[in-house]
Design a protein around this motif. Structure first.
Motif, short mmCIF file in Angstrom:
data_model
loop_
_atom_site.label_atom_id
_atom_site.label_comp_id
_atom_site.label_asym_id
_atom_site.label_seq_id
_atom_site.Cartn_x
_atom_site.Cartn_y
_atom_site.Cartn_z
N GLU A 224 0.68 -1.21 -0.04
CA GLU A 224 -0.01 0.14 0.02
C GLU A 224 0.84 1.19 0.06
O GLU A 224 1.70 1.37 0.81
N PHE A 225 0.60 2.12 -1.10
CA PHE A 225 1.55 3.39 -1.06
C PHE A 225 0.79 4.37 -0.17
O PHE A 225 -0.30 4.63 0.08
N PRO A 226 1.55 5.28 0.22
CA PRO A 226 1.11 6.41 1.15
C PRO A 226 0.02 7.37 0.31
O PRO A 226 0.21 7.26 -0.96
N GLU A 227 -0.89 7.94 1.03
CA GLU A 227 -1.75 8.98 0.35
C GLU A 227 -1.13 9.80 -0.42
O GLU A 227 -0.08 10.53 0.23
N GLY A 228 -1.62 10.29 -1.66
CA GLY A 228 -1.31 11.25 -2.48
C GLY A 228 -0.09 10.75 -3.52
O GLY A 228 0.15 11.31 -4.38
N GLU A 251 16.71 8.64 -3.61
CA GLU A 251 16.21 9.51 -2.40
C GLU A 251 14.67 10.15 -2.92
O GLU A 251 14.65 10.55 -4.17
N GLY A 252 13.86 9.91 -2.07
CA GLY A 252 12.75 10.50 -2.15
C GLY A 252 11.55 9.33 -2.96
O GLY A 252 10.33 9.80 -2.96
N THR A 253 12.17 8.22 -3.29
CA THR A 253 11.08 7.29 -3.82
C THR A 253 10.13 6.87 -2.73
O THR A 253 10.39 6.57 -1.43
N PRO A 254 8.67 6.90 -2.99
CA PRO A 254 7.79 6.61 -1.79
C PRO A 254 7.73 5.14 -1.48
O PRO A 254 8.08 4.32 -2.36
N GLU A 255 7.67 4.94 -0.02
CA GLU A 255 7.81 3.46 0.41
C GLU A 255 6.55 2.91 0.66
O GLU A 255 6.01 3.42 1.62
#
Length: 310
Positions: A224-228, A251-255
């Motif tokens: 599940e990816f974070p909101e947004g 860096e900055g890749t959504p986890e």
């Protein structure tokens, strides 16, 4: 990262999938049609380092109840063996398949392994297909898997998996050779090398995972990816996380978070598992198993599918 059967991946506690109650059958009130659709129950108890279950268990689409009476995390993974092999050979072949990433998997090893992650003193129940045949029930965890929090990779020889310490049991499954899975809220069908996903909605979902093959073992981790985070960003993140190159993603890749796991199944295998999906979120379904011949995990071959929940 924790080992579950042949694959290394992070796992959350899984929601248990119960079977339908059988009170009416016990009271003799069930009709013939109801009796035909009842779920058989298989009860397994685990400790350090052994299993307790009958020598013969019922097959079909069954409810497996695993009671962990030990002090460590354990699982109860069913592995079908299509030929009569000595236990020593089975242990050696399973160790080879679940050892170094990308190792070959012996053709006679056929997992029907629902996603048990059972803490000490806990009982989990999951529903899965279990066709007739000869099996070993195994635990593939090591003692390190019971340690809370992130752990550094140990130096020296790898710790033995619990089946190497005697936590395995040979059983016979008595039932149909081909198992028809039940209906569910959503369906995740795995093939080489993609998923066909239907029915996923916001809220609690009972999901049927089915391996349609035609040749390889498959599994499904649900992230599940974070909101947004939109589908484009989620797709780039999955590419970064599943790339064969060493090193962390940019860096900055959504986890994403692990929110579900369908277990590891041979062709024709199936299981039910639960996911509480949130509206507007993007979910990734990913397979981390390698081919039977060995090589990179299926995720590196593009076996992931993104779904945005309405």
């Amino acid at each position: 990262m924790k080992k579950l059967f042949f694959v290394m991946l992070g796992i959350l506690c899984l929601l248990a999938v119960g079977c339908a109650g059988d009170d009416a059958a016990e009271e003799g009130e069930a009709s013939e049609e109801e009796a035909a659709t009842e779920t058989e129950k298989v009860s397994v108890t685990g400790t350090e380092y052994s299993f307790d279950l009958p020598a013969t268990v019922p097959g079909g689409f069954v409810s497996v109840e695993f009671k962990n009476e030990g002090q460590l995390v354990h699982e109860a993974a069913f592995v079908k063996v299509d030929q009569d092999v000595p236990q020593e050979q089975f242990v050696a072949d399973l160790k080879a398949a679940s050892g170094e990433e990308g190792s070959p998997i012996a053709a006679y090893l056929k997992p029907y392994a629902a996603g048990f992650v059972t803490k000490a003193g806990a009982t989990e129940t999951l529903s899965q297909s279990l066709p007739a045949g000869n099996y070993y029930v195994v635990c593939t965890y090591t003692d390190l898997d019971s340690v809370e929090g992130e752990q550094e990779e140990p130096t020296g020889p790898p710790l033995p998996q619990h089946f190497e310490l005697g936590m395995l049991r040979k059983v016979t499954v008595d039932g149909p050779a081909t198992v028809e899975p039940p209906e569910a809220d959503a369906v995740v069908a795995a093939t080489e090398y993609t998923f066909d996903i239907s029915g996923l909605q916001a809220g609690q979902n009972e999901i049927l995972f089915r391996n349609d093959g035609p040749n390889e073992i498959h599994m499904a981790a649900v992230l599940e990816f974070p909101e947004g985070v939109d589908e484009a960003a989620a797709g780039k993140a999955i590419e970064a996380f599943t790339a064969e190159s060493e090193g962390p993603p940019p860096e900055g890749t959504p986890e994403p978070a692990d929110v579900g796991f369908a277990g590891v199944f041979d062709v024709g295998g199936s299981t039910l598992f639960n996911v509480d999906a949130k509206a507007g979120r993007v979910y990734a379904f990913v397979c981390f198993i390698q081919d039977r011949a060995g090589g990179p995990p299926h995720a590196a071959k593009g076996m992931s599918k993104l779904v945005k929940v309405a």
